[in-house]
Design an enzyme around this catalytic site. Structure first.
Site, short mmCIF file in Angstrom:
data_model
loop_
_atom_site.label_atom_id
_atom_site.label_comp_id
_atom_site.label_asym_id
_atom_site.label_seq_id
_atom_site.Cartn_x
_atom_site.Cartn_y
_atom_site.Cartn_z
N LYS A 102 0.82 -1.19 0.00
CA LYS A 102 0.00 0.00 0.00
C LYS A 102 0.86 1.25 0.00
O LYS A 102 0.44 2.31 -0.44
CB LYS A 102 -0.91 0.02 1.24
CG LYS A 102 -1.93 -1.07 1.33
CD LYS A 102 -2.74 -0.90 2.65
CE LYS A 102 -3.75 -1.99 2.83
NZ LYS A 102 -4.48 -1.83 4.10
N ASP A 104 7.66 2.37 -2.38
CA ASP A 104 7.85 3.50 -1.47
C ASP A 104 9.25 3.54 -0.88
O ASP A 104 9.89 4.58 -0.84
CB ASP A 104 6.78 3.51 -0.37
CG ASP A 104 6.74 2.22 0.44
OD1 ASP A 104 7.41 1.24 0.06
OD2 ASP A 104 6.01 2.18 1.47
N ILE A 112 13.04 1.10 -0.11
CA ILE A 112 13.88 -0.09 -0.13
C ILE A 112 14.62 -0.11 1.20
O ILE A 112 15.40 0.79 1.49
CB ILE A 112 14.89 -0.08 -1.29
CG1 ILE A 112 14.17 0.05 -2.64
CG2 ILE A 112 15.77 -1.32 -1.24
CD1 ILE A 112 13.34 -1.15 -3.04
N ASP A 113 14.36 -1.14 2.00
CA ASP A 113 15.01 -1.28 3.30
C ASP A 113 16.13 -2.31 3.17
O ASP A 113 17.24 -1.99 2.76
CB ASP A 113 13.97 -1.67 4.34
CG ASP A 113 14.47 -1.57 5.77
OD1 ASP A 113 15.69 -1.68 5.98
OD2 ASP A 113 13.66 -1.41 6.70
N THR A 114 15.86 -3.57 3.44
CA THR A 114 16.89 -4.60 3.26
C THR A 114 17.09 -4.94 1.79
O THR A 114 18.16 -5.39 1.39
CB THR A 114 16.51 -5.88 4.01
OG1 THR A 114 15.32 -6.44 3.42
CG2 THR A 114 16.25 -5.60 5.49
N GLY A 115 16.06 -4.76 0.98
CA GLY A 115 16.11 -5.13 -0.43
C GLY A 115 15.56 -6.52 -0.71
O GLY A 115 15.36 -6.89 -1.86
N LYS A 129 16.99 3.14 2.13
CA LYS A 129 17.53 3.29 3.48
C LYS A 129 18.96 2.74 3.54
O LYS A 129 19.24 1.65 3.05
CB LYS A 129 16.62 2.56 4.47
CG LYS A 129 16.97 2.80 5.93
CD LYS A 129 16.01 2.05 6.85
CE LYS A 129 14.61 2.65 6.84
NZ LYS A 129 13.75 2.02 7.88
N VAL A 159 10.64 5.83 9.07
CA VAL A 159 9.91 7.02 8.63
C VAL A 159 8.49 6.66 8.23
O VAL A 159 8.21 5.53 7.81
CB VAL A 159 10.63 7.73 7.47
CG1 VAL A 159 11.95 8.32 7.93
CG2 VAL A 159 10.86 6.78 6.28
#
Length: 218
Positions: A69, A135, A137-140, A166, A188
């Protein structure tokens, strides 16, 4: 802030902006530390990303695939800019949209257990230029899972646009093709990014406070 190929780079010591400088919904007043990326800056950066996308992908039918979402606001605004470029260009191309939902977060941590909801029939991607819009990309790991799924349908090209990337030691090293902002390892919310479904109704990207995490913890 500096600008490089990874987008607008926000440093680890970026102080952000006081909440009282912006219009923040009263029900979130105690739940946020600061405004991190104001809405106007998001829109200006998104406009430039639209131009970059069209430059690289504008020669063939584009299927824009929105990751729900959290990606819906960035997706809608990016496509508005792309459509404006498309209708004012002598070499306009057709563009269609599709949606997929992935879930990998509980509270403020990526669980690593990635659930794909929707996207059962992605055969329409075959032979197309596919733009995946995400929205953050954290770990990927989540994006790697989605890319594997998409590539099973033999698209002509696959590119990924992410509003945020990130910087985190948990990263598997994946980097998207188009990046709005590279941010520190902070959780965030806002501009459709959520914490357990809350904060999607914020216009700005903000840093959640410990009070906010406790209040809305699953």
């Amino acid at each position: 802030m500096a600008t490089r190929s990874l987008g607008v780079v926000i440093s680890d010591d970026e102080p952000g902006y006081d909440l009282d400088l912006f219009c923040i919904p009263h029900h979130y007043a105690e739940d946020l530390e600061k405004v991190f990326i104001p809405h106007g800056l998001i829109m200006d950066r998104t406009e430039r990303l639209a131009r970059d996308v069209m430059k690289e992908m504008g020669g063939h039918h584009i299927v824009a695939l929105c990751v729900l979402k959290g990606g819906y606001k960035f997706f809608a605004d990016l496509l508005d800019y792309i459509k404006a470029l498309n209708r004012n260009s002598d070499g306009s191309i057709p563009m269609t949209v599709d949606f997929i939902r992935l879930k990998s977060y509980c509270n403020d941590q990526s669980t690593g257990d990635i659930k794909v909801i929707g996207g059962d029939d992605l055969s329409t991607l075959t032979g197309k230029n596919v733009l995946i819009v995400e929205d953050i990309i954290d770990t990927g790991k989540t994006m790697q899972t989605l890319l594997s799924l998409v590539k099973e349908h033999n698209p002509k090209m696959v590119k990924v646009a992410s509003l945020l990337v990130k910087r985190t030691p948990r990263s598997v090293g994946y980097k998207p093709d188009f990046v709005g902002f590279e941010i520190p390892d902070k959780f965030v919310v806002g501009y459709a990014l959520d914490y357990n479904e809350y904060f999607r109704d914020l216009n700005h990207v903000c840093v959640i406070s410990e009070t906010g995490k406790a209040k809305y913890k699953a």
